[in-house]
Enzyme design. Structure first.
Site, PDB file in Angstrom:
ATOM      1  N   GLY A  33      -2.152 -57.496  38.658  1.00  0.00           N
ATOM      2  CA  GLY A  33      -1.129 -58.489  38.909  1.00  0.00           C
ATOM      3  C   GLY A  33       0.271 -58.015  38.585  1.00  0.00           C
ATOM      4  O   GLY A  33       1.250 -58.469  39.184  1.00  0.00           O
ATOM      5  N   ASP A  46      -6.563 -59.162  27.127  1.00  0.00           N
ATOM      6  CA  ASP A  46      -7.372 -58.963  28.339  1.00  0.00           C
ATOM      7  C   ASP A  46      -8.410 -57.873  28.100  1.00  0.00           C
ATOM      8  O   ASP A  46      -8.605 -56.999  28.933  1.00  0.00           O
ATOM      9  CB  ASP A  46      -6.486 -58.608  29.528  1.00  0.00           C
TER      10      ASP A  46
END
Length: 710
Positions: A21, A133
């Protein structure tokens, strides 16, 4: 972008290693052949001053972490036209790829992985950083041990829990508080660690589900699947997967438990959180040690008023509405008017009416989430509404049951108290026009941009139905969308299950039916277009076969099938590459067989020639010797000369044979390898035939002909 045609710093970009992203990672090489993983911030982000600041912060954060547990930074230029960072290139697969291809880990190998990754987390947290993450794709299995990579969304202690564009993380490895947008601590990484260990030990996620929405729901309210995790590790994994972040161990305690076997410390006290000013909240004045702290990554709560004269936000272009009118009617300073309930304080404002409080909670959503996510705060709110105000419009279950989905609880409360307000969820306009604006572009969902998870939280039938209860003009359309989303998810999941049941190469492939992508397709059917295939030719074949199912459907089914195809792209890519590799192996094996066969044939020819020369030489010497004894000098000379020539020929043949084919061990090994190849070729052909059969069965499934032979 063509990475091979670009140079960044001293690195020539050879090929893409992955795209996310925030940016794309390339394999870079210097002039002397040194390699690095070079990450470039997406061009679309490069012009964003806030993203540049985040990228620069990422570089500084990663430099603070000990290099033994992460990919160390080699060079960086956050100020470049397109900011970039070069890190150590790690040879080896990701944990995700390794488990998929080789199966789950067990025994000492699993224990080493657990200790190494816990060590990495301890070092990361010691540097004041929260990764946020951690997942199997972000753990590289290097020759010298696992390395944690991708600090693209890691945040320092003073940063916020949510990026400017939404919740950050990967569904399936995100902690409940991370999904809910609550205050985050380093405990989120411990939850991710527990999820990673379940995957490493079992090959499946800790919170599996057929759709993204079901996986989100299971993380929020379900129990993890840890039955197959080995007993020595299972206790630590379950502790890390506790829904309450305060009950999870921190990284040093976890590491100590894994190494020494000492019991994990009994949790229960509030996690210590450092603000930007390192002020400790909810802790004694004595400074806590790092072992018992949590690093805060959440913003401070909505500013609390210390004076009782705080006014509500302006509602008409800068002119503040009176406290007794409009959305905040019933909110204001001072004591409650005679006959009214005692006040309830929220966002620095005193409220005496439930409707006014609901409007404020809709506007200050993070602060409302903090109330509904805290059992004591929620009980106080319920006591005020039920006991002090005597309200009868709000469902009492909101206050009497454990809240699992905090955002949905806030939305339900607002909708019940103020159905006249426009539908808003987590600060997003959830009317049909607002949804069309939010879901106008499927690319964030396909690239894994931070906004993707935010959209997934919104794209749930239960949320849409709550939004429809606001009674606005598009309430019926919202209810219809909720029903269509339900139907599309069911259709897409059934399509995926049909593929798994009938195709050998799809065994145990998890469903990736993204509800946010489905909603995007439902809101704008023109976006339902086939994905572009990659380089392997078979990838295009698979996409064409699967997409035929989409072309034959309409409405909700079409959207669900399309989302299934997009969710299956990783599987399609894997199968296409596997087929290309197997085809290449078959061709190379055939070539190798032909080459070895010719070599062995030559070996045998040399052997025959050596035998003949040896026989001729021996016979000639014998004839010469006999002739000499019989006083036949000419015959004896001819025999000896012939024997000498044959002997020289034998020596030459021996030298040539050894030079061409090696010693006897090498020749024997070559013969055995040649004998084994005929057994390997049928296996390769059989594998390729199974792949072709899968594609043929997928063609029948894609055509909608129903179940096929198993």
């Amino acid at each position: 972008m063509d990475g091979a045609a670009r140079t960044v710093g001293e690195y020539r970009l050879v090929r893409s290693l992955g795209r996310g992203g925030f940016g794309e990672v390339f394999l870079g090489e210097t002039g002397d052949g040194a390699r690095a993983a070079v990450k470039l911030l997406h061009a679309s982000w490069a012009g964003d001053a806030d993203m540049r600041r985040r990228f620069a912060a990422e570089v500084e954060q990663a430099r603070r972490v000990s290099g033994f547990c992460i990919a160390g930074i080699l060079d960086a230029d956050p100020e470049a036209e397109q900011p970039w960072i070069a890190t150590e290139y790690i040879e080896g697969p990701t944990l995700q790829a390794s488990v998929v291809e080789e199966g789950p880990r067990s025994g000492d190998e699993l224990q080493r992985l657990a200790v190494s990754t816990a060590t990495a987390l301890a070092a990361i947290h010691a540097a004041g950083v929260v990764h946020r993450d951690l997942k199997p794709d972000n753990i590289m299995l290097a020759a010298d041990g696992p390395r944690v990579i991708d600090f693209g969304i890691a945040r320092a202690v003073e940063s916020t829990s949510v990026t400017a564009s939404g919740v950050v993380g990967t569904i399936g490895y995100m902690a409940p508080e991370q999904l809910e947008g609550l205050r985050l601590t380093s405990a989120v990484d411990l939850f991710s660690w527990g999820s990673v260990m379940v995957f490493a030990a079992t090959g499946h996620e800790a919170f599996p589900g057929p759709t993204q929405a079901s996986r989100v729901a299971r993380v929020l309210s379900g129990e993890p699947e840890t039955a197959d995790v080995p007993a020595p590790l299972a206790a630590a994994v379950r502790a890390c997967l506790d829904k309450d972040p305060r009950q999870r161990p921190d990284a040093p305690a976890l590491l100590d438990h894994l190494v020494t076997g000492r019991p994990l410390p009994t949790a229960g006290g509030p996690a210590v959180a450092y603000t930007a000013a390192t002020r400790v909240e909810g802790a004694p004045a004595i400074p806590a040690t790092r072992t018992h702290t949590r690093l805060e990554t959440a913003p401070p709560p909505v500013e609390q008023a210390v004076e009782p004269s705080v006014e509500p936000p302006a509602t008409d272009g800068g002119t503040r509405a009176p406290l007794t009118q409009g959305a905040y009617a019933g909110a204001g300073p001072g004591s409650a008017p005679p006959g009214e309930a005692p006040p309830y304080h929220f966002a620095g404002i005193r409220f005496t009416r439930v409707g006014a409080l609901a409007a404020a909670m809709q506007e200050h959503w993070p602060a409302a989430v903090a109330v509904f996510g805290d059992a004591a705060e929620l009980a106080a709110l319920g006591s005020w509404i039920v006991g002090d105000v005597g309200d009868t419009t709000i469902d009492r279950a909101l206050f009497r049951r454990q809240v699992r989905d905090v955002n949905l609880a806030v939305a339900s409360f607002v909708a019940q108290a103020r159905p006249d307000l426009p539908p808003v969820f987590r600060g997003h306009d959830a009317s049909v026009p607002g949804l069309r604006k939010l879901f106008h572009d499927p690319r964030p969902l396909l690239t894994g941009a931070p906004m993707a998870n935010e959209l997934i939280l919104l794209a749930r039938p239960a949320v849409l139905r709550v939004m429809a209860s606001h009674g606005t003009g598009d309430a019926a359309e919202l209810r219809s969308l909720a029903g269509s989303l339900d139907a599309a998810e069911r259709a897409g999941t059934a399509f995926h299950q049909e593929l798994v049941r009938n195709l050998v190469g799809w065994r145990d492939v998890p469903a990736r039916v993204d509800p946010a992508l489905i909603l995007t397709f439902l809101l704008d059917p023109a976006l339902v277009v086939a994905p572009e295939p990659g380089i392997p030719r078979a990838e295009g074949d698979w996409i064409a076969v699967l997409w035929s199912r989409v072309e034959g459907a309409t409405g909700a089914e079409r959207a669900g099938y399309a989302a299934t195809v997009y969710g299956a792209l990783p599987t399609v890519t894997r199968l296409a590459r596997q087929r290309a590799e197997w085809r290449e192996r078959e061709q190379s094996t055939r070539s190798e067989y032909a080459r070895l066969e010719a070599t062995v044939r030559t070996q045998k020819s040399y052997g025959t020639a050596k035998t003949c020369s040896l026989w001729i030489g021996g016979t000639s010497f014998f004839v010469g010797t006999v002739s000499g004894a019989a006083d036949m000098p000419l015959m004896a000379a001819l025999g000896w000369l012939t024997g000498l020539v044959a002997g020289m020929a034998f020596v030459i043949l021996v030298v040539m044979d050894h030079s061409a084919h090696g010693d006897s061990i090498a020749r024997a090994r070559r013969v055995r390898h040649l004998e084994s190849l005929p057994h390997l070729l049928p296996e390769l052909r059989s594998g390729l035939q199974r792949m072709d059969a899968d594609l043929a069965r997928a063609h029948r499934i894609g055509g909608g002909s129903g179940s096929t032979a198993r």
